[in-house]
Design a protein around this motif. Structure first.
Motif, short mmCIF file in Angstrom:
data_model
loop_
_atom_site.label_atom_id
_atom_site.label_comp_id
_atom_site.label_asym_id
_atom_site.label_seq_id
_atom_site.Cartn_x
_atom_site.Cartn_y
_atom_site.Cartn_z
N PHE A 111 2.33 1.22 77.05
CA PHE A 111 2.96 0.40 78.09
C PHE A 111 4.40 0.08 77.72
O PHE A 111 5.32 0.18 78.54
CB PHE A 111 2.16 -0.90 78.28
N ILE A 112 4.61 -0.31 76.45
CA ILE A 112 5.97 -0.62 75.98
C ILE A 112 6.88 0.59 76.16
O ILE A 112 7.99 0.49 76.69
CB ILE A 112 5.95 -1.06 74.50
N ASP A 113 6.39 1.75 75.74
CA ASP A 113 7.22 2.96 75.78
C ASP A 113 7.54 3.38 77.21
O ASP A 113 8.64 3.85 77.50
CB ASP A 113 6.55 4.09 75.01
N ARG A 114 6.60 3.22 78.13
CA ARG A 114 6.87 3.54 79.53
C ARG A 114 7.97 2.63 80.08
O ARG A 114 8.85 3.09 80.82
CB ARG A 114 5.59 3.39 80.37
N PHE A 115 7.92 1.36 79.75
CA PHE A 115 8.94 0.43 80.22
C PHE A 115 10.30 0.80 79.62
O PHE A 115 11.32 0.82 80.33
CB PHE A 115 8.58 -1.00 79.84
N LEU A 116 10.33 1.10 78.33
CA LEU A 116 11.59 1.44 77.66
C LEU A 116 12.20 2.71 78.23
O LEU A 116 13.43 2.80 78.40
CB LEU A 116 11.36 1.60 76.15
N VAL A 117 11.35 3.70 78.54
CA VAL A 117 11.84 4.94 79.13
C VAL A 117 12.48 4.67 80.49
O VAL A 117 13.58 5.15 80.78
CB VAL A 117 10.68 5.97 79.27
N THR A 118 11.80 3.91 81.33
CA THR A 118 12.33 3.60 82.66
C THR A 118 13.64 2.85 82.57
O THR A 118 14.61 3.17 83.28
CB THR A 118 11.30 2.79 83.46
N ALA A 119 13.71 1.86 81.68
CA ALA A 119 14.95 1.09 81.53
C ALA A 119 16.08 1.97 81.02
O ALA A 119 17.23 1.87 81.49
CB ALA A 119 14.72 -0.08 80.58
#
Length: 311
Positions: A111-119
């Motif tokens: 979940f963290i990595d998906r958010f970081l990728v999008t940002a």
């Protein structure tokens, strides 16, 4: 007259002008029919808009939105109403805060990595704020320290705080001061409690984590922006269980894993997906321990999900 969108409830928007005047505004029908707008919400919290006040009722403070001004940036996720649709979470951001927890509920690395990728795709810096320090024992503190080492090594700011007893709140305050910040996270990580600690007197509703499932309960229904008492603005968003990635081609995904960026140009093939291709500098960096193996697993998992979402 220009204004900023502070809250969106679907058909009505709470907007505020530069001099602090607040209106309840509606869109002109033309925006709903605009083929260039592919998101489920053509107007998002943080948008700069043009409005015309409705003078028919001086007490109502209503207005009509006549134009959406160009955005400096925005952040999107897959819409909960359909996998192939996208939802604009917020617009015109200086940074984002992802509120995480090691327990009750645990925030997954995926979940963290998906958010970081999008940002990263939208050039929005992210601060990882781990809440609920007050309930962490040695085991949880060890987990946090490992997570902190991983993400600070990549270049992200990582904080450990307790909204309940105030630990670390001063440091969060300094990072938010005079900036427009999106705050996101799973339901139950304590976003509302954290905002209440930052803005005493706001008294957002909070709920305990569901005991039988370990999953958080939703307390925020709509995205809403708040003026911070120390300067700046904070956008509170509904808790999310998944953060679906949209608008990122498979060949670009590795560009948004910051630690992979130095190696991408060293791969033998320009369109390398860093899976089974020969001469892959990214996979070499993983084997040499330069890139964390768990982050590489996150990359491969997200890449696979993009394949599924494309077809």
């Amino acid at each position: 007259m220009q204004a900023t969108v502070y809250k969106s409830t679907g058909s009505w928007y709470t907007v505020k002008t530069a001099d602090g005047e607040t209106f309840q505004a509606r869109m002109k029908g033309i925006f709903k029919k605009n083929d260039d707008i592919t998101s489920t919400n053509p107007i998002a919290v943080g948008d700069q808009i043009a409005i015309e006040a409705d003078d028919s009722d001086a007490n109502a403070k209503n207005a009509m939105i006549t134009d959406i001004l160009p955005r400096t940036n925005y952040i999107v996720r897959a819409s909960p109403h359909g996998k192939n649709k996208k939802h604009i979470v917020a617009a015109n951001l200086d940074q984002a805060v992802l509120v995480c927890t090691v327990k009750e509920p645990r925030t997954s690395q995926g979940f963290i990595d998906r958010f970081l990728v999008t940002a990263a795709a939208y050039h929005i810096p992210v601060i990882l704020v781990f809440n609920k320090k007050d309930i962490y024992r040695d085991k949880e503190l060890e987990k946090f320290e490992a997570i902190e080492a991983l993400y600070t090594g990549i270049g992200y700011k990582v904080l450990l705080v307790s909204a309940k007893n105030g630990d670390g709140i001063d440091e969060v305050t300094e990072l938010l001061k005079d900036k427009t910040t999106l705050m996101s996270g799973h339901s139950g990580v304590g976003k509302s409690s954290l905002i209440n600690a930052l803005m005493p007197g706001l008294e957002l509703k909070t709920k305990a984590v569901s005991g039988w499932s370990g999953k958080g309960l939703h307390t925020t229904t709509f995205a809403e922006m708040h003026d911070l008492p120390f300067g700046g603005r904070l956008i509170d968003t509904p808790g999310v269980r998944e953060f679906g990635i949209v608008d990122i081609p498979k060949t670009e995904l590795s560009h948004y894993f910051l630690e992979m960026q130095p190696f991408i140009t060293q791969c033998q093939f320009n369109n390398c997906l860093h899976l089974n291709e020969p001469g892959c500098a990214v996979k070499d960096a993983v084997e040499e321990g330069i890139i964390d193996p768990d982050r590489y697993v996150s990359y491969a998992t997200i890449l696979d999900s993009i394949e599924e979402e494309t077809y």
